[in-house]
Write a protein that holds these residues in place. Structure first.
Motif, short mmCIF file in Angstrom:
data_model
loop_
_atom_site.label_atom_id
_atom_site.label_comp_id
_atom_site.label_asym_id
_atom_site.label_seq_id
_atom_site.Cartn_x
_atom_site.Cartn_y
_atom_site.Cartn_z
N TYR A 15 -4.18 6.33 6.60
CA TYR A 15 -5.00 6.87 5.52
C TYR A 15 -6.17 5.91 5.33
O TYR A 15 -5.96 4.72 5.09
N ARG A 16 -7.33 6.41 5.44
CA ARG A 16 -8.54 5.59 5.38
C ARG A 16 -8.43 4.41 6.38
O ARG A 16 -8.87 3.29 6.12
N GLY A 17 -7.81 4.71 7.53
CA GLY A 17 -7.71 3.72 8.59
C GLY A 17 -6.63 2.67 8.39
O GLY A 17 -6.57 1.70 9.15
N ARG A 18 -5.76 2.86 7.39
CA ARG A 18 -4.74 1.85 7.11
C ARG A 18 -3.37 2.50 6.95
O ARG A 18 -3.25 3.68 6.65
N GLN A 39 0.87 -1.19 0.00
CA GLN A 39 0.00 0.00 0.00
C GLN A 39 0.90 1.24 0.00
O GLN A 39 1.69 1.44 0.92
N THR A 94 -5.74 5.61 -6.97
CA THR A 94 -6.71 6.69 -6.80
C THR A 94 -5.97 7.93 -6.32
O THR A 94 -4.80 7.88 -5.97
N TYR A 100 0.21 3.20 5.18
CA TYR A 100 0.72 3.31 3.80
C TYR A 100 2.21 3.66 3.81
O TYR A 100 2.68 4.41 4.67
N LYS A 118 -7.00 11.91 -0.64
CA LYS A 118 -7.88 12.93 -0.06
C LYS A 118 -7.36 13.22 1.35
O LYS A 118 -7.32 12.32 2.19
N ASP A 161 -3.11 0.78 -4.01
CA ASP A 161 -3.52 -0.25 -3.06
C ASP A 161 -4.05 -1.45 -3.84
O ASP A 161 -5.08 -1.34 -4.51
N ARG A 190 -5.49 10.38 9.33
CA ARG A 190 -5.74 10.43 10.78
C ARG A 190 -4.49 10.02 11.53
O ARG A 190 -3.78 9.11 11.10
N LEU A 236 -8.92 12.15 4.74
CA LEU A 236 -8.93 10.74 5.16
C LEU A 236 -7.70 10.37 5.98
O LEU A 236 -7.52 9.22 6.36
#
Length: 465
Positions: free
Chosen positions: A304-307, A230, A259, A309, A262, A254, A267, A265
């Motif tokens: 990023y988006r809970g994962r 990722q 993509t 990277y 953003k 991913d 956190r 996203l």
């Protein structure tokens, strides 16, 4: 080999202080904790300062990649003042930024990475080198070791190129909001062209062949130190009057799907970091908590988006289609060398487009907003600065560095960051390799944990920065 602990502390030949604790069971790494042992605290240092101090102050986060912080802080200020950046300033900014990439990447390969693979001369700084698993034959080893001094000169010339337009290096002071404060005279442009062509010659005749040779002798490292695949990039080399275009595209890669990132996203997770309370998107702030149970790093986990990277040269090369390799230790090394060539070629092209003239600087005086976020890619991955101001003073400043992504501690669900993921599952086939193999994996990320503030503890149990 039974279950035991391996502690690398501090991990040498990198920027900043990093400790890594490994749990090994029957010759395989089954757990890894990567720990940043310095408290950074620049977010606190920035409070109540004039917002334009950000360009100069945040560069002091690091002496290796300082231009990256100066660049993203300038992009941030361009938003606050709604500056319009002229074409000459765009080229000049990217030339300086690119030159700092060159010195960083060349230095990383030869100064930090090469002693992992090559027997160096038994003289300072390599006295009593303990190079296990060094595989090159005598002639190849002599040739690569002999390029070390050439790398010193190439890195020096890269910094000279940066200093021509930035005034000095590190911590240049002409890449500011509104453009660049130094005039691109014909003399300076010609000097810069001469310097970058010398660096290009070193890259083509030494760095790239040396990288190929290391990859040939250590081909197994294409399958060692793999991450989850990722990758994230904010893009690199801003162009356009409002810094709205990146020459190298941003992306989230991913599972083969690409993509655009953003920002909302992203956190920060402090479950295993020495901080208490808060997330970046919330008003409540995090505060240092050096005695927090279960925590083991001053680095927050960034998601990023809970994962998790991975960022860095490999992410940029994959996302932009410049490299078609995998996600291993050797892929990171090869991608960094490839990126060095591409950036040097771009600098030569931009210098030929640069027009001699006055300093390309147009700073507006009126602030037009009170909050802003700016991003770019830096040498080691994605870099974010965001700020909230009141009148012209900083109320809040947040920075998420590349190494915070790559060396994230575990998040609230116990999921590992990229570096920890790369380490777990690695086989240590012999006791004498217990530091060698993890060291190669760790350094392939080019970690940078530098900061200027240590956390000190007084006997009274009060803490003070």
């Amino acid at each position: 080999m039974s279950v035991n602990k391996i502690l690398l502390s501090p991990v040498t030949r990198l920027s900043g202080l990093l400790s890594v604790e490994l749990t090994v069971d029957e010759g395989t790494i089954v757990e890894a904790d990567v720990s940043s042992t310095m408290f950074r605290g620049f977010e606190y240092i920035m409070r109540n300062r004039h917002v334009t101090d950000a360009v100069y102050m945040t560069q002091r986060i690091c002496g290796i990649c300082s231009t990256a912080h100066g660049a993203v802080a300038s992009y941030l200020l361009d938003q606050f003042y709604d500056n319009d950046i002229g074409e000459n300033a765009q080229y000049l900014r990217n030339i300086m930024f690119g030159a700092d990439f060159l010195q960083n990447h060349i230095r990383h390969f030869y100064f930090f990475g090469l002693p992992d693979f090559v027997i160096m001369p038994n003289e300072p700084p390599f006295l009593n080198q303990n190079c296990c698993d060094c595989r090159l034959d005598i002639d190849d080893n002599r040739r690569l070791a002999g390029h070390y001094i050439g790398a010193v000169k190439a890195a020096e010339k890269s910094h000279q190129l940066l200093a021509l337009f930035g005034g000095k290096a590190p911590h240049q002071h002409s890449f500011v909001h509104g453009g660049v404060a130094v005039a691109p005279t014909a003399d300076k442009i010609n000097q810069a062209l001469s310097l970058v062509r010398d660096v290009l010659d070193f890259i083509r005749t030494c760095l790239l062949p040396d990288t190929d040779l290391i990859a040939k002798y250590y081909e197994d490292y294409y399958h060692i130190g793999e991450t989850s695949g990722q990758f994230l990039s904010f893009g690199l080399f801003s162009f356009g009057g409002k810094n709205e275009h990146n020459l190298w595209q941003p992306g989230v890669l991913d599972g083969g799907r690409l993509t655009r990132p953003k920002i909302d996203l992203i956190r920060e997770d402090i479950s295993r970091a020495w901080f208490e309370r808060g997330r970046i998107s919330e008003e409540d702030e995090t505060i240092p908590a050096p005695r927090k149970p279960g925590a083991y790093s001053w680095t927050k986990s960034v998601l990023y988006r809970g994962r998790h990277y991975e960022g860095g040269p490999l992410a940029r090369m994959l996302i932009n289609g410049f490299y078609r390799g995998g996600r291993s230790t050797m892929d990171r090394i090869v991608a960094r060398s490839l990126e060095t060539l591409l950036i040097a070629e771009l600098i030569e092209e931009w210098l030929q487009k640069l027009r001699p003239g006055d300093p390309p600087l147009n700073q507006k005086k009126e602030l037009v907003r009170t909050e802003a976020i700016a991003v770019t890619d830096a040498m080691r991955g994605t870099l974010l600065h965001c700020a909230r101001i009141k009148q012209d003073r900083v109320e809040r400043y947040d920075i998420i560095t590349p190494t915070a992504w790559n060396f994230s501690p575990k998040d609230e669900h116990g999921r590992r960051g990229p570096a920890e993921t790369a380490l777990v599952g690695t086989e240590i086939p012999a006791p004498e390799l217990k530091y060698v193999i993890p060291g190669r994996i760790i350094r392939s990320f080019d970690p940078c944990l530098s900061c200027a503030t240590h956390l000190l503890e007084k006997p009274t149990a009060q803490t003070k920065t």
